[in-house]
Design a protein around this motif. Sequence first.
Motif, mmCIF file in Angstrom:
data_model
loop_
_atom_site.group_PDB
_atom_site.id
_atom_site.type_symbol
_atom_site.label_atom_id
_atom_site.label_comp_id
_atom_site.label_asym_id
_atom_site.label_seq_id
_atom_site.Cartn_x
_atom_site.Cartn_y
_atom_site.Cartn_z
ATOM 1 N N UNK A 31 -12.212 10.391 -17.689
ATOM 2 C CA UNK A 31 -11.569 9.122 -17.291
ATOM 3 C C UNK A 31 -11.458 9.016 -15.714
ATOM 4 N N UNK A 32 -12.091 7.951 -15.017
ATOM 5 C CA UNK A 32 -11.342 7.853 -13.771
ATOM 6 C C UNK A 32 -10.769 6.405 -13.947
ATOM 7 N N UNK A 33 -9.619 6.452 -13.404
ATOM 8 C CA UNK A 33 -8.910 4.839 -13.307
ATOM 9 C C UNK A 33 -8.515 4.743 -12.217
ATOM 10 N N UNK A 34 -9.097 3.628 -11.468
ATOM 11 C CA UNK A 34 -8.739 2.938 -10.483
ATOM 12 C C UNK A 34 -7.358 2.011 -10.305
ATOM 13 N N UNK A 35 -6.569 2.028 -9.291
ATOM 14 C CA UNK A 35 -5.571 1.135 -9.302
ATOM 15 C C UNK A 35 -5.304 0.999 -7.875
ATOM 16 N N UNK A 36 -4.383 -0.344 -7.555
ATOM 17 C CA UNK A 36 -3.880 -0.435 -6.378
ATOM 18 C C UNK A 36 -4.638 -1.823 -5.626
ATOM 19 N N UNK A 37 -5.690 -2.249 -6.359
ATOM 20 C CA UNK A 37 -6.216 -3.486 -5.737
ATOM 21 C C UNK A 37 -5.486 -4.836 -5.789
ATOM 22 N N UNK A 38 -5.882 -5.640 -5.345
ATOM 23 C CA UNK A 38 -5.341 -6.980 -5.392
ATOM 24 C C UNK A 38 -5.570 -8.004 -4.305
ATOM 25 N N UNK A 39 -4.686 -8.919 -3.925
ATOM 26 C CA UNK A 39 -5.097 -9.894 -3.009
ATOM 27 C C UNK A 39 -4.271 -9.477 -1.669
ATOM 28 N N UNK A 40 -4.702 -9.483 -0.516
ATOM 29 C CA UNK A 40 -3.997 -9.115 0.736
ATOM 30 C C UNK A 40 -4.658 -10.132 1.921
ATOM 31 N N UNK A 41 -3.784 -10.525 2.955
ATOM 32 C CA UNK A 41 -4.196 -11.452 3.956
ATOM 33 C C UNK A 41 -5.156 -10.689 4.846
ATOM 34 N N UNK A 42 -6.026 -11.173 5.595
ATOM 35 C CA UNK A 42 -6.638 -10.613 6.699
ATOM 36 C C UNK A 42 -5.748 -9.751 7.485
ATOM 37 N N UNK A 43 -6.206 -8.610 7.947
ATOM 38 C CA UNK A 43 -5.433 -7.861 8.854
ATOM 39 C C UNK A 43 -4.453 -7.016 7.882
ATOM 40 N N UNK A 44 -4.341 -7.025 6.814
ATOM 41 C CA UNK A 44 -3.295 -6.407 5.966
ATOM 42 C C UNK A 44 -3.900 -5.270 5.475
ATOM 43 N N UNK A 45 -3.043 -4.381 4.718
ATOM 44 C CA UNK A 45 -3.397 -2.812 4.153
ATOM 45 C C UNK A 45 -3.349 -2.866 2.629
ATOM 46 N N UNK A 46 -4.010 -1.802 2.142
ATOM 47 C CA UNK A 46 -3.894 -1.450 0.634
ATOM 48 C C UNK A 46 -4.091 -0.055 0.458
ATOM 49 N N UNK A 47 -3.583 0.435 -0.263
ATOM 50 C CA UNK A 47 -3.780 1.730 -0.979
ATOM 51 C C UNK A 47 -4.417 1.827 -2.330
ATOM 52 N N UNK A 48 -5.580 2.295 -2.237
ATOM 53 C CA UNK A 48 -6.281 2.431 -3.702
ATOM 54 C C UNK A 48 -5.929 3.915 -4.168
ATOM 55 N N UNK A 49 -5.945 4.073 -5.421
ATOM 56 C CA UNK A 49 -6.044 5.318 -5.987
ATOM 57 C C UNK A 49 -6.815 5.436 -7.183
ATOM 58 N N UNK A 50 -7.298 6.584 -7.292
ATOM 59 C CA UNK A 50 -8.290 7.123 -8.505
ATOM 60 C C UNK A 50 -7.818 8.189 -9.246
ATOM 61 N N UNK A 51 -7.039 8.099 -10.351
ATOM 62 C CA UNK A 51 -6.839 9.401 -11.187
ATOM 63 C C UNK A 51 -7.711 9.781 -12.089
ATOM 64 N N UNK A 52 -8.084 10.978 -12.074
ATOM 65 C CA UNK A 52 -9.077 11.613 -13.047
ATOM 66 C C UNK A 52 -8.477 12.218 -14.135
ATOM 67 N N UNK A 53 -9.205 12.533 -15.241
ATOM 68 C CA UNK A 53 -8.769 13.345 -16.246
ATOM 69 C C UNK A 53 -10.027 13.707 -17.190
ATOM 70 N N UNK A 54 -9.895 15.008 -18.186
ATOM 71 C CA UNK A 54 -10.733 15.223 -18.566
ATOM 72 C C UNK A 54 -11.757 16.164 -18.216
ATOM 73 N N UNK A 55 -11.658 16.496 -16.957
ATOM 74 C CA UNK A 55 -12.857 17.207 -16.290
ATOM 75 C C UNK A 55 -11.923 18.077 -15.080
ATOM 76 N N UNK A 56 -12.533 18.992 -14.616
ATOM 77 C CA UNK A 56 -12.202 19.929 -13.538
ATOM 78 C C UNK A 56 -12.200 19.038 -12.085
ATOM 79 N N UNK A 57 -11.028 18.028 -11.736
ATOM 80 C CA UNK A 57 -11.132 17.200 -10.906
ATOM 81 C C UNK A 57 -11.412 17.963 -9.456
ATOM 82 N N UNK A 58 -10.889 18.967 -9.312
ATOM 83 C CA UNK A 58 -10.836 19.912 -8.080
ATOM 84 C C UNK A 58 -12.382 20.517 -7.748
ATOM 85 N N UNK A 59 -13.332 20.363 -8.804
ATOM 86 C CA UNK A 59 -14.766 20.841 -8.530
ATOM 87 C C UNK A 59 -15.462 19.612 -7.995
#
Length: 115
Positions: free
Chosen positions: A2-30
């Motif tokens: 699995x790869x699961x993204x999160x952190x999206x949403x509605x933001x005003x121009x000039x704003x900031x967001x931080x997306x995350x993607x969490x991996x599982x079920x495989x050797x992520x560091x490779x």
Amino acid sequence: VQLVESGGGLVQPGGSLRLSCAGSGFTFSSYGMRWYRQAPGKERELVAGISSTGDSTNYGDSVKGRFTISRDNAKNTVFLQMTSLKPEDTAVYYCRARRVDTMYWGQGTQVTVSS
């Protein structure tokens, strides 16, 4: 796997967001990791990439200087810090893991930049 993204949403121009993607079920560091995005009616576009160890990164021309990709292999997570957001950054953002011929994709997270 699995790869699961999160952190999206509605933001005003000039704003900031931080997306995350969490991996599982495989050797992520490779796996090298990438963020892509796809806006309605447009082709999928490479946003940023990072090597398996995190010591090498690359960015699409449209986001250079505004977005930063990073990863925490201890937490099996890759991040995309987005600043100075513009309406044209509106898209579904996907993360992808790749090692040689093996690739995994997340389901995507919507980012909307609008006032």
